[in-house]
Design an enzyme around this catalytic site. Structure first.
Site, short mmCIF file in Angstrom:
data_model
loop_
_atom_site.label_atom_id
_atom_site.label_comp_id
_atom_site.label_asym_id
_atom_site.label_seq_id
_atom_site.Cartn_x
_atom_site.Cartn_y
_atom_site.Cartn_z
N GLY A 27 8.52 25.98 -16.04
CA GLY A 27 8.26 27.19 -15.26
C GLY A 27 7.03 27.05 -14.39
O GLY A 27 6.22 27.96 -14.29
N ASN A 29 6.76 26.80 -11.19
CA ASN A 29 6.85 27.23 -9.80
C ASN A 29 6.26 28.61 -9.55
O ASN A 29 6.17 29.06 -8.42
CB ASN A 29 8.31 27.22 -9.34
CG ASN A 29 9.18 28.15 -10.18
OD1 ASN A 29 9.05 28.16 -11.40
ND2 ASN A 29 10.04 28.92 -9.56
N GLY A 31 3.49 32.03 -11.13
CA GLY A 31 2.57 32.61 -12.12
C GLY A 31 1.62 31.63 -12.77
O GLY A 31 1.05 30.75 -12.13
N ILE A 32 1.43 31.80 -14.08
CA ILE A 32 0.50 30.97 -14.84
C ILE A 32 0.91 29.51 -14.79
O ILE A 32 0.07 28.62 -14.72
CB ILE A 32 0.50 31.40 -16.33
CG1 ILE A 32 0.04 32.84 -16.47
CG2 ILE A 32 -0.42 30.52 -17.15
CD1 ILE A 32 0.13 33.33 -17.89
N GLY A 33 2.20 29.25 -14.81
CA GLY A 33 2.68 27.87 -14.78
C GLY A 33 2.22 27.14 -13.53
O GLY A 33 1.80 25.99 -13.58
N SER A 156 1.96 34.77 -26.99
CA SER A 156 1.43 36.04 -26.50
C SER A 156 0.96 36.87 -27.67
O SER A 156 1.42 36.70 -28.80
CB SER A 156 2.53 36.82 -25.78
OG SER A 156 2.15 38.16 -25.58
N TYR A 181 11.26 40.51 -27.42
CA TYR A 181 10.24 39.68 -26.76
C TYR A 181 9.18 39.27 -27.79
O TYR A 181 8.82 38.10 -27.89
CB TYR A 181 9.58 40.46 -25.61
CG TYR A 181 8.49 39.68 -24.91
CD1 TYR A 181 8.81 38.55 -24.16
CD2 TYR A 181 7.15 40.04 -25.02
CE1 TYR A 181 7.82 37.80 -23.54
CE2 TYR A 181 6.15 39.30 -24.39
CZ TYR A 181 6.49 38.19 -23.65
OH TYR A 181 5.50 37.45 -23.03
#
Length: 298
Positions: A27, A29, A31-33, A156, A181
């Site tokens: 991931g 591409n 945000g945090i990634g 998280s 989640y």
């Protein structure tokens, strides 16, 4: 209101270099990634961006390249909601790459309406936990050969919201988007703990972490996930750059090996829920995960 932010760990900084090392970020591409990939590219690592959408990844790659001058950044297609895609991806990586020194299991979906992965797993558990579980399993020989190596699992604080319903792990009997989640993030913390135990003495350490409540694309996820009260929490949220700091810390900070299996927040060891420290539950989850994926991982 400003002071809430200043306690975040965005003041943590390290000159640590990663020249000659290979880092994989799922991931990467957005945000945090993306911020994680950018930072580690700046440190000289070869970056493998494992992404579901190659076009969006290409934009991020160009941005990272222009920003860091590091041309050793490649995109490989990986859809964590499909075990066939995970297996094809791992086969390619095992063939192409001579090492993976740092694996960052970062990709995630959040608070989606009920849906299932290609293999029939509840989407949040399937992508956030099972997909990364299988990916790590398939790359583990390569990672062990690359030791000293690290596996970083982006979990998280949501792991504290709930337990794991081993008798209804796919939430078929009842579905609560937040609990599902939370369950997937609890699974992340338990997985890191179990894996660290199994990898003792191999030179591979494992960490899980809470990035902070971040203003990122997770809130408006590709899976049409709902946006949740983000505006109310804005004061407590971090930018994606701040949100990536604990991931980066777990990936590069020297001398963390003795804390393998631990959970981090704000660039420091943190307490996790009592459920997340339950060795018995961790072992049961491990067995259930192997069964669901049809693998044998002692």
């Amino acid at each position: 209101m400003h002071h809430v932010r200043s306690v975040c760990c965005h003041r943590w900084s390290s000159e640590e270099r990663l020249d000659g090392k290979t880092v994989m970020v799922t991931g990467a591409n957005t945000g945090i990634g993306k911020e994680t990939a950018r930072d580690l590219a700046r440190r000289g690592a070869r970056i493998i961006m494992a992404c579901r959408d190659p076009e969006r990844a290409e934009e991020a790659r160009t941005e990272i390249l222009e920003d860091t001058g590091n041309e050793n950044v490649v995109i490989r297609k990986l859809d964590l909601s499909d075990t066939k895609s995970i297996r094809a991806f791992a086969e390619l990586i095992n063939k192409e790459e001579k090492q993976v020194n740092i694996l960052i299991n970062n990709a995630g979906v959040m608070m989606c309406p009920y849906s299932k992965t290609v293999d029939g797993f509840e989407m949040q558990l399937g992508v956030n936990h099972l997909g990364h579980f299988l990916l790590t399993y398939l790359l583990l020989d390569l990672i062990e050969r690359s030791a000293p190596a690290r596996i970083v699992v982006v979990a998280s604080v949501a792991h504290t919201w709930t337990g794991i319903r081993l008798d209804d792990i796919n939430s078929e009997r009842s579905y609560d988007t937040m609990k599902a989640y939370g369950q997937s993030k609890l699974a992340n913390v338990l997985f890191a703990r179990s894996l660290a135990k199994r990898l003792r003495g191999t030179g591979v350490s494992v960490f899980s972490l809470h990035p902070g409540v971040v203003q990122s694309d997770l809130w408006r996820h590709q899976h049409q996930c709902v946006q949740v009260a983000v505006k109310i929490f804005r004061v407590f949220t971090k930018t994606t750059l701040e949100g990536a700091q604990t991931t980066i810390y777990c990936a590069v900070e020297p001398g963390l090996d003795s804390q393998s299996g631990g959970y981090f927040s704000d660039c420091a060891p943190a307490g996790c829920s009592r459920t997340a420290s339950d060795e018995d539950l961790a072992q049961k989850l491990w067995e259930v995960s192997c069964n669901m994926l049809g693998i044998t991982w002692q």
